[in-house]
Write an enzyme that holds these catalytic residues in place. Structure first.
Site, mmCIF file in Angstrom:
data_model
loop_
_atom_site.group_PDB
_atom_site.id
_atom_site.type_symbol
_atom_site.label_atom_id
_atom_site.label_comp_id
_atom_site.label_asym_id
_atom_site.label_seq_id
_atom_site.Cartn_x
_atom_site.Cartn_y
_atom_site.Cartn_z
ATOM 1 N N ARG A 1 -3.692 4.104 -1.204
ATOM 2 C CA ARG A 1 -4.194 3.006 -2.021
ATOM 3 C C ARG A 1 -3.606 1.659 -1.632
ATOM 4 N NH1 ARG A 1 -1.849 4.958 -7.283
ATOM 5 N NH2 ARG A 1 -0.791 6.431 -5.910
ATOM 6 N N HIS B 1 0.847 -1.202 0.000
ATOM 7 C CA HIS B 1 0.000 0.000 0.000
ATOM 8 C C HIS B 1 0.872 1.238 0.000
ATOM 9 C CE1 HIS B 1 0.435 1.541 4.192
ATOM 10 N NE2 HIS B 1 0.774 0.287 4.444
ATOM 11 N N CYS B 2 0.298 2.347 -0.511
ATOM 12 C CA CYS B 2 0.953 3.645 -0.440
ATOM 13 C C CYS B 2 0.147 4.513 0.519
ATOM 14 C CB CYS B 2 1.050 4.271 -1.831
ATOM 15 S SG CYS B 2 -0.547 4.598 -2.606
ATOM 16 N N ALA B 3 0.219 5.818 0.374
ATOM 17 C CA ALA B 3 -0.446 6.707 1.329
ATOM 18 C C ALA B 3 -1.961 6.571 1.314
ATOM 19 C CB ALA B 3 -0.060 8.164 1.043
#
Length: 449
Positions: free
Chosen positions: A28, A24-26
């Protein structure tokens, strides 16, 4: 509630056994699966708290927003089988050659962004101080130039280092090879261009340094890393430590100075001349084109290709007008998204879409694009119009900071001494125009189905 969302997402992507990699990113979740046919995209989009979904670059990307994405990821990784696979690598294997090229380009340049941002902020602070009437003594000015100019003087070396790191070479060997491109013993490219010095003449070859070049350094880095990997395949282990770097640097430096440099400098000049023609079209038309199109490039992932142009603009001109145009494109979409969301009747949907808009102000536009503006083509078009009008304004007002890599509100300090008031006016223009055209084009109030 979070446990329910986690289970619904797992079911919609084909179950835990279908997961190859999960990160995951910030905002998504990024998921690579074994069988894309098992993924129910429509189901994912309708899961409570999911703000948007899209498939790009081999990854199923589910927008949840800051905070929630960490919780859902923790629950999903607790339920999913352990995997050592990287989402980036797994997704890379599913891309076509063109997508792989763009992704590799981004992987080389993204690690350089933090130092370019820092340098740009230093330049902004110095420019702002000078506008306030502060005069630096010659000695202090030199010290400030050490902070602001070093990155750009040695930028080709940083590019070669990053390319070695990305393509499996030894980074320190790449750094040395890159430094050779800008070695002070070679005629400085800027001095040669100004007529202050002449190139070295070796046979029918004309040799100079490669200050301010990006594409030649990128090709040297890719070539050198592959040469090193090739040598390691047959070099006996007992002499590998000595002869592998020796041969890599020898072959790499000679090829760089005599072949790659001259050829790809011409290629780079052609690309930059084309980019400058577009950017500098009369009456700000180029700004309008890029202000409209940049977020469309983001949807496809092609926006990473602009980094080469941005780096070249900074290395050779000291400022980057594309930074303002990227923000103009974002702000147009933000204005259109706000106007559209305000027209919604369903309070739950309205709250969800507003939460997707907020990250845009900090330079993260995917939640807004896939969760709001791309759900209605007229809203996305309105955002493009807002970006176009603001892009024209930006070019006519010569808005350009000495940095790249950060946009919208976080970029404001970089505009100190470089038209900060005009930058804020540009953002306002983009948002207002985006809002107005959304009201004009999306005539009937939207409602949730």
């Amino acid at each position: 509630m979070n446990e329910k969302i986690s289970k619904q997402i797992l079911a919609a992507i084909g179950g835990k056994d279908n997961i190859v990699a999960l990160e995951h990113c910030a905002t998504r979740l990024r998921i690579v699966v074994k069988d894309n046919d098992l993924v129910a995209a429509d189901v994912i989009k309708n899961i409570d708290k999911v703000r948007g979904y899209f498939y790009q670059s081999g990854q199923h990307q589910i927008i949840l927003g800051t905070g929630l994405v960490d919780k859902i990821y923790a629950l999903m990784t607790a339920d999913a089988p352990a995997s050592s696979a990287s989402v980036k690598q797994s997704a890379y294997e599913n891309m076509n050659w063109f997508q792989k090229s763009i992704r590799a380009l981004a992987d080389v340049f993204i690690p350089l962004i933090p130092v370019l941002v820092a340098t740009g902020l230093f330049m902004g602070i110095r420019g702002f101080a000078e506008q306030l009437g502060f005069e630096f003594s010659p000695d202090v000015l030199v010290l400030t130039q050490v902070v602001t100019d070093t990155v750009f003087i040695f930028l080709p070396a940083l590019v070669v280092w990053s390319a070695f790191n990305r393509f499996g070479g030894t980074p320190v060997v790449g750094m040395v090879l890159g430094l050779m491109l800008v070695a002070p013993m070679l005629p400085n490219a800027w001095d040669v261009a100004s007529g202050g010095t002449e190139m070295l003449k070796i046979g029918f070859f004309n040799i100079q340094g490669y200050q301010g070049t990006i594409i030649p350094a990128l090709i040297v880095g890719i070539f050198g890393a592959n040469v090193e990997r090739w040598i390691r395949r047959w070099m006996p282990a007992v002499v590998d430590l000595v002869f592998t770097p020796f041969l890599t640097i020898l072959i790499g430096s000679m090829t760089a100075l005599f072949i790659i440099g001259p050829i790809f400098t011409l290629v780079e000049h052609g690309i930059m001349n084309s980019a400058n023609v577009i950017i500098n079209l009369p009456y700000g038309i180029g700004g309008g084109i890029l202000g409209a199109a940049q977020q469309a490039l983001t949807v496809t992932g092609l926006h990473h290709s602009l980094m080469v142009v941005e780096l070249n603009l900074l290395a050779n001109g000291g400022v980057n007008p594309l930074n303002a145009l990227i923000t103009a494109s974002m702000a147009g979409q933000a204005g259109a998204a706000i106007a559209y969301t305000l027209s919604l009747k369903d309070k739950k949907e309205k709250a969800l879409k507003f939460s997707s808009i907020v990250p845009c102000f900090f330079g993260i536009t995917e939640p807004l694009l896939f969760g709001v503006t791309l759900t209605n083509s007229k809203v996305f078009l309105s955002g493009m119009i807002g970006g176009a009008v603001a892009g024209v304004f930006a070019m006519l007002m010569h808005i350009a900071p000495p940095m790249m890599g950060i946009t919208f509100l976080p970029a404001i300090p970089g505009y100190l001494g470089h038209g900060m008031a005009l930058y804020l006016a540009m953002i306002a223009i983009a948002m207002i125009v985006g809002m107005i055209f959304t009201k004009l084009l999306v005539k009937s109030p939207a409602s949730a189905e």
